[in-house]
Design a protein around this motif. Structure first.
Motif, short mmCIF file in Angstrom:
data_model
loop_
_atom_site.label_atom_id
_atom_site.label_comp_id
_atom_site.label_asym_id
_atom_site.label_seq_id
_atom_site.Cartn_x
_atom_site.Cartn_y
_atom_site.Cartn_z
N ASN A 1 -8.57 -3.17 -11.20
CA ASN A 1 -9.60 -2.52 -10.39
C ASN A 1 -9.04 -1.26 -9.71
O ASN A 1 -8.10 -1.32 -8.93
CB ASN A 1 -10.07 -3.53 -9.35
CG ASN A 1 -11.32 -3.06 -8.63
OD1 ASN A 1 -11.32 -1.97 -8.04
ND2 ASN A 1 -12.37 -3.87 -8.67
N ASP A 35 -8.98 -1.23 -5.91
CA ASP A 35 -7.86 -2.02 -5.38
C ASP A 35 -6.56 -1.25 -5.55
O ASP A 35 -5.69 -1.26 -4.66
CB ASP A 35 -7.76 -3.36 -6.11
CG ASP A 35 -8.53 -4.45 -5.38
OD1 ASP A 35 -8.50 -4.43 -4.12
OD2 ASP A 35 -9.14 -5.33 -6.02
N LYS A 40 -6.84 -12.00 -12.43
CA LYS A 40 -7.95 -11.69 -13.34
C LYS A 40 -7.73 -10.32 -13.94
O LYS A 40 -7.90 -9.28 -13.31
CB LYS A 40 -9.28 -11.71 -12.58
CG LYS A 40 -9.72 -13.12 -12.25
CD LYS A 40 -11.12 -13.14 -11.65
CE LYS A 40 -12.16 -13.13 -12.77
NZ LYS A 40 -13.53 -13.18 -12.19
N THR A 89 -4.08 -11.84 -5.33
CA THR A 89 -5.38 -12.03 -5.99
C THR A 89 -6.45 -12.40 -4.98
O THR A 89 -6.16 -12.75 -3.84
CB THR A 89 -5.25 -13.14 -7.06
OG1 THR A 89 -6.51 -13.35 -7.66
CG2 THR A 89 -4.76 -14.43 -6.46
N ALA A 90 -7.67 -12.34 -5.41
CA ALA A 90 -8.78 -12.67 -4.51
C ALA A 90 -8.91 -14.19 -4.34
O ALA A 90 -9.43 -14.67 -3.36
CB ALA A 90 -10.09 -12.12 -5.10
N SER A 91 -8.43 -14.91 -5.35
CA SER A 91 -8.63 -16.37 -5.34
C SER A 91 -7.50 -17.08 -4.63
O SER A 91 -6.36 -16.63 -4.62
CB SER A 91 -8.75 -16.85 -6.79
OG SER A 91 -8.11 -18.08 -6.94
N ARG A 92 -7.84 -18.21 -4.03
CA ARG A 92 -6.76 -19.12 -3.64
C ARG A 92 -7.10 -20.54 -4.14
O ARG A 92 -6.99 -21.52 -3.44
CB ARG A 92 -6.50 -19.09 -2.13
CG ARG A 92 -7.68 -19.37 -1.24
CD ARG A 92 -7.23 -19.58 0.18
NE ARG A 92 -6.34 -20.71 0.30
CZ ARG A 92 -6.76 -21.96 0.43
NH1 ARG A 92 -8.06 -22.20 0.42
NH2 ARG A 92 -5.90 -22.95 0.55
N GLU A 93 -7.51 -20.55 -5.38
CA GLU A 93 -7.81 -21.85 -6.01
C GLU A 93 -6.54 -22.68 -6.09
O GLU A 93 -5.46 -22.18 -6.41
CB GLU A 93 -8.35 -21.63 -7.43
CG GLU A 93 -9.81 -21.27 -7.50
CD GLU A 93 -10.68 -22.34 -6.88
OE1 GLU A 93 -10.67 -23.48 -7.38
OE2 GLU A 93 -11.35 -22.04 -5.86
N ASP A 116 -4.77 -22.62 -9.39
CA ASP A 116 -4.05 -21.36 -9.60
C ASP A 116 -2.71 -21.39 -8.88
O ASP A 116 -1.67 -21.00 -9.43
CB ASP A 116 -4.87 -20.17 -9.09
CG ASP A 116 -6.09 -19.91 -9.98
OD1 ASP A 116 -6.10 -20.45 -11.11
OD2 ASP A 116 -7.00 -19.20 -9.55
N GLN A 134 -3.34 -14.21 -1.05
CA GLN A 134 -4.76 -13.93 -1.26
C GLN A 134 -5.08 -12.62 -0.53
O GLN A 134 -4.75 -12.49 0.65
CB GLN A 134 -5.61 -15.07 -0.70
CG GLN A 134 -7.08 -14.90 -1.02
CD GLN A 134 -7.97 -15.91 -0.31
OE1 GLN A 134 -7.60 -16.44 0.73
NE2 GLN A 134 -9.14 -16.14 -0.88
N LYS A 135 -5.66 -11.77 -1.28
CA LYS A 135 -5.98 -10.47 -0.67
C LYS A 135 -6.93 -10.70 0.49
O LYS A 135 -8.03 -11.24 0.30
CB LYS A 135 -6.67 -9.56 -1.70
CG LYS A 135 -5.75 -9.09 -2.81
CD LYS A 135 -6.59 -8.37 -3.87
CE LYS A 135 -5.77 -8.04 -5.10
NZ LYS A 135 -6.65 -7.68 -6.24
N PRO A 136 -6.56 -10.32 1.74
CA PRO A 136 -7.45 -10.55 2.87
C PRO A 136 -8.71 -9.70 2.74
O PRO A 136 -8.69 -8.63 2.15
CB PRO A 136 -6.62 -10.12 4.08
CG PRO A 136 -5.22 -10.09 3.60
CD PRO A 136 -5.28 -9.71 2.16
N MET A 137 -9.76 -10.23 3.31
CA MET A 137 -11.06 -9.58 3.23
C MET A 137 -11.07 -8.25 3.99
O MET A 137 -11.56 -7.23 3.51
CB MET A 137 -12.05 -10.55 3.88
CG MET A 137 -13.45 -10.35 3.50
SD MET A 137 -13.71 -10.71 1.78
CE MET A 137 -15.42 -10.29 1.77
N GLU A 138 -10.50 -8.33 5.20
CA GLU A 138 -10.56 -7.12 6.03
C GLU A 138 -9.42 -6.18 5.70
O GLU A 138 -8.29 -6.62 5.48
CB GLU A 138 -10.49 -7.53 7.51
CG GLU A 138 -11.78 -8.19 7.97
CD GLU A 138 -11.59 -8.97 9.27
OE1 GLU A 138 -11.16 -8.37 10.27
OE2 GLU A 138 -11.82 -10.20 9.25
N PHE A 139 -9.73 -4.93 5.66
CA PHE A 139 -8.76 -3.95 5.20
C PHE A 139 -7.53 -3.89 6.11
O PHE A 139 -6.41 -3.76 5.64
CB PHE A 139 -9.39 -2.55 5.12
CG PHE A 139 -8.45 -1.50 4.63
CD1 PHE A 139 -7.94 -1.54 3.33
CD2 PHE A 139 -8.00 -0.47 5.49
CE1 PHE A 139 -7.06 -0.59 2.89
CE2 PHE A 139 -7.08 0.49 5.02
CZ PHE A 139 -6.62 0.44 3.73
#
Lengths: 748, 153
Positions: free
Chosen positions: B14, B17, B70, B98-102, B105, B119-124
């Motif tokens: 991406n 990103d 991904k 990554t975005a996931s923390r399954e 995974d 896990q990439k945090p939501m807030e910048f």
């Protein structure tokens, strides 16, 4: 049915139906049979007894008859002998009284003269000869007192010493004598001596005896004159005999010739002391009749007599065998008759009993057969060897055989396997065991029809005691239909199961797809949110001086919206994660768990007045991480909706209910209207405005999901503005109970 | 770009990103030698010195691989596995971002030998902070593996 022939015996032969005698048969026949036995016994005893009495009286009669016969024979012979002797003696006396004898022997006037004139002697001899000739004597003698023969008949044999001695004795004593001469019966002679006395004179004989002058002696021949008459019989017999005996030293001398002795005339002697000898009894002078032995040692019926004056004995006898010949024949005939009668009687009894038994059996058997035929199943009766002895119509029909084709055949012909083993197992048990055994439960086997086709059967065995030993009644049920039905049920079940599992698979697939979708959406939604937030932030940071106030406010609003959407996405992700997650159950004390959650929420409690009332909570089996989420959601809700309260109150407690624990979290917040209670636990369902109470609308859905995963139930009660209470149930662990019962409303 | 001096390989499809990450690294003065791979295949070509990167040697690996899961073509897990299975590359530190923390995974990554998982945090702001710490730790604080760690056998 050709098998109803009552005359047939109980024994079974192949192709012939067995006579099955049920237990009822003997019980009715037995008493009758016993009375038959009594009658038979009594009859036999009576017949045998009367026969014995008859035989006994006949025996007596025979004995009496023979006693009479033998006695008369003996008496007659004795008399005959006595008379013969007397006559001879009388002859001897006559000789002794002859005038010439007197003249010869008398001294007379010429006394002292020793020589008798020759003339006189001639005259004497002539006289004696005449006498001998007239009477048929072998010899007639005259002897002087010294035993010298002074005269004799012509051809007279020379006298033996014994005769001379006898005549000397007679001449001296005046006693007449009878002497038996000779050792051999058929040459025997008897000598009769008579004394010759002087003529009595009137003058000198008043009482004195006249002087003895000598003796006359006659030699008689019994062989010709007497002995034959001894054996002459008026009624001829085979063994009838009269014997004449005398003592001779230590022996018994049989005087006359014997009819039955093989040695005949050569002379018979027996020891004097031989017991049971009739001759001995006769010589002892006893006049009796009885059973004795004769000289041959043969058993005889004999009458014993003694001949007077002689010391001789006489035995009139007949062999016992001959005497009882008729009697024996009679006894045999009578015995045979009795035996025949007994056999006849027994035969009649047996026949009658068999007839009665057969009738009873017939009746029982008819009942039994009727029962057998009435049975709805095929019935086969087999003996312990496995042979079929009886079967009913249903059995014929089921197996396709005619009755006579199966009788006597081994049951293996129709039940191929499994049956014989059972039968053997039954046979090995004692009969009592087998009888005590309850009707065997069904065993499923295969039956074979005559045409070779197989069909499934269920057999039931029950043993039956009969005259032939233990028989086994086999009930056979065709279970084809049942099996087909069972098969159909199985097929339906299998179909159902297949459909259910197919549905389950479909459902699982759908669920997975849904979750994958949710996950992927949430996952992919995060990236643009981050980017929006990131670039808004960069815009604010790096270009803030060039942006008007409104632009900065918009950017702030964009970032706020982004953040909320991020929260929603995170909560959604969490929800789907719970759906997929396997529970890891542990026994957990809720009090410590609640304390930990409360502690984590402390940052949000700053500046708030919140009273916590936490009761003693139970130990439950749960996934602690998920249970923390439940309490965290419920507590943050409670805190959120009590925000307007000066004094917030949050209660946590539990109630026991049907093996479950009901846990509740109650607050005194704004509450909600119960008419929306059903919307409470839906995803994104909110009952309040966002600007009043923030939230994603996913928290209670998450609580419900977790509780449901634990097998529990969750519900809420509330009244608007008066607070809300959230309840959920949890299962109590198997072996763990709280030490103290929960106290409603108590302080922790 | 002198590939011999690459310090970070950023594997990220991406572009937004990539830009945000590079921005964060640049702010911290950590993005001097950053190679970006836009899919798993590019990443593997670079790391195994083949294709366009045939001139590279195994003795000069990047100091850190930041790996998204991904990815087009070859996904991040496959890249991680190949990397950690080869003795020439297994010593290279790899951090999954990554975005996931399954959970699956996480499990799979650590079992494959990953060195970190973020896990990439939501807030910048938080994201920037994480990237900064990562760069500092792996490029400054951490002692890198010696060159001999990248030889086969």
């Amino acid at each position: 049915m050709n098998s109803d022939n009552p005359s047939r015996g109980a024994k079974t032969s192949p192709g012939e139906p067995a006579r099955v005698a049920p237990a009822a048969g003997p019980s009715t026949a037995k008493p009758a049979f016993r009375s038959y036995l009594w009658a038979f016994g009594l009859g036999t005893v009576l017949v045998a007894g009367s026969a014995a009495l008859h035989v006994r009286s006949e025996y007596r009669k025979v004995m009496d008859e023979w006693q009479a016969r033998q006695s008369s024979v003996a008496d007659y012979r004795t008399q005959m002998i006595s008379e013969w002797l007397k006559e001879r003696q009388a002859d001897a006396q006559d000789v002794a009284g002859e005038i010439t004898v007197l003249r010869v022997l008398s001294p007379g006037p010429e006394r002292g003269r020793m020589l008798v004139p020759a003339r006189l002697t001639r005259e004497l001899n002539r006289s004696l000869d005449r006498f001998a000739h007239v009477h048929g004597y072998p010899g007639v003698y005259v002897l002087d007192p010294q035993g010298r023969v002074v005269g004799h008949s012509t051809k007279a044999p020379e006298l033996e010493v014994a005769s001379l001695e006898a005549s000397r004795l007679t001449a001296r004593t005046g006693e007449p004598r009878i002497d038996l001469l000779g050792a051999v019966p058929d040459r025997r002679r008897v000598s009769f001596t008579y004394s010759v006395s002087a003529e009595e004179t009137e003058t000198d004989s008043t009482r004195s005896r006249p002087p003895l002058l000598g003796a006359a002696l006659i030699l008689a021949d019994p062989v010709q004159t007497l002995f034959p008459r001894l054996l002459a019989e008026s009624v001829p017999t085979r063994t009838g005999e009269v014997t004449l005996v005398r003592h001779d030293g230590n022996e018994i001398d049989y005087v006359a010739p014997l009819r039955l002795a093989s040695i005949g005339a050569t002379g018979m002697r027996r020891p004097h002391n031989a017991a049971a000898l009739a001759a001995r009894t006769a010589l002892a002078g006893q006049k009796v009749f009885g059973e004795f032995q004769d000289y041959r040692g043969v058993s005889v019926l004999a009458a014993t007599r003694r001949i007077p004056q002689t010391g001789w004995g006489l035995v009139g006898k007949i062999d016992r065998a001959e005497a009882f010949e008729q009697f024996r024949q009679m006894v045999i005939v009578e015995g045979l008759a009795v035996g025949l009668l007994g056999i006849l009687l027994a035969g009649v009894l047996i026949t009658h009993r068999r007839y009665v038994l057969t009738r009873v059996l017939d009746r029982e058997e008819k009942k039994f057969r009727a029962l057998l035929e009435a049975a709805p199943d095929a019935m086969v009766v087999v003996n312990q060897g496995g042979e079929i002895v009886l079967l009913n119509r249903q059995a014929e029909k089921q197996f396709g055989y005619r009755r006579d084709e199966l009788l006597g055949k081994n049951v293996k012909n129709i039940i191929l396997e499994g049956f014989a083993e059972r039968l053997i197992a039954d046979a090995l048990r004692s009969a009592e065991d087998a009888l005590a055994q309850e009707i065997g439960s069904g065993v499923e086997l295969m039956g074979r029809r005559k045409d070779g086709s197989d069909f499934p059967i269920e057999i039931m065995l029950s043993p039956l005691k009969s005259a032939e030993g233990i028989l086994v009644t086999v009930g056979i049920r065709d279970i084809s239909e049942r099996q087909r039905a069972g098969e159909r049920v199985r097929q339906i079940n299998t179909g159902l199961e297949a459909r259910v599992s197919a549905r389950t698979v479909e459902l699982e697939v759908a669920n997975k797809e849904l979750e994958a979708f949710t996950y992927s959406v949430s996952h992919d939604l995060r990236a643009p949110l981050r980017h929006i937030d990131g670039f808004s932030k960069l815009l604010l940071e790096e270009h803030s001086p060039h942006l008007p106030e409104a632009a900065r406010r918009y950017l702030a609003l964009i970032r706020d919206a982004t953040r909320r959407m991020g929260l929603m996405v995170d909560d959604l992700l969490n929800l789907t994660r719970i759906g997929r997650k396997e529970l890891s159950l542990r026994v957990t004390g809720l009090n410590s768990l609640v304390e930990e959650v409360k502690h984590n929420l402390e940052p949000d409690m700053r500046g708030r007045e919140i009273e916590w009332r936490i009761s003693t909570l139970p130990f439950v089996e749960c996934d602690p991480a998920l249970m923390k989420q439940v309490f965290a959601n419920l507590f943050s809700n409670a805190m959120k909706f009590t925000r307007s309260r000066q004094q917030a109150l949050i209660e946590v407690g539990s109630e026991a209910n049907d093996g479950c624990h009901v846990i509740f979290v109650r607050d005194n917040g704004v509450g909600f209207s119960m008419k929306y209670a059903d919307k409470l636990f839906g995803v994104f369902q909110r009952l309040h405005r966002q600007e009043d109470f923030e939230g994603t609308g996913i928290g209670l859905a998450t609580v419900q999901r977790i509780i449901q995963k634990h097998g529990g139930r969750v519900w809420a009660e509330s009244e608007l503005n008066k607070g809300a209470a959230f309840y959920f149930t949890l299962k109590a662990p198997e072996n763990h109970r709280p030490e103290h019962p929960p106290v409603e409303g108590g302080q922790p | 770009m002198n590939s011999a001096n690459v310090e970070i390989l950023l594997v990220e499809d991406n572009l937004a990103d990539v830009e945000l990450t590079l921005h964060a690294l640049r702010q911290e003065k950590l993005a001097n030698h950053i190679e970006v791979a836009r899919d798993g295949e590019e990443a593997l070509d670079f790391l195994f010195c083949r294709g366009p990167h045939a001139g590279r040697t195994f003795e000069n690996p990047p100091r850190l691989v930041l790996l998204d899961l991904k990815l087009p073509k070859v996904d991040g897990m496959e890249v991680l596995r190949e990397l950690k299975q080869d003795p020439r590359t297994k010593a290279i530190p790899v951090v999954i971002m990554t975005a996931s923390r399954e959970e699956k995974d996480l499990i799979y990554s650590y079992q494959s030998g990953v060195n970190g998982y973020i896990q990439k945090p939501m807030e910048f702001d938080k994201f920037r902070e994480v990237v900064k710490q990562l760069g500092l730790y792996w490029l400054v604080v951490n002692e890198p593996p010696p060159a001999s760690a990248f030889r086969s056998a």
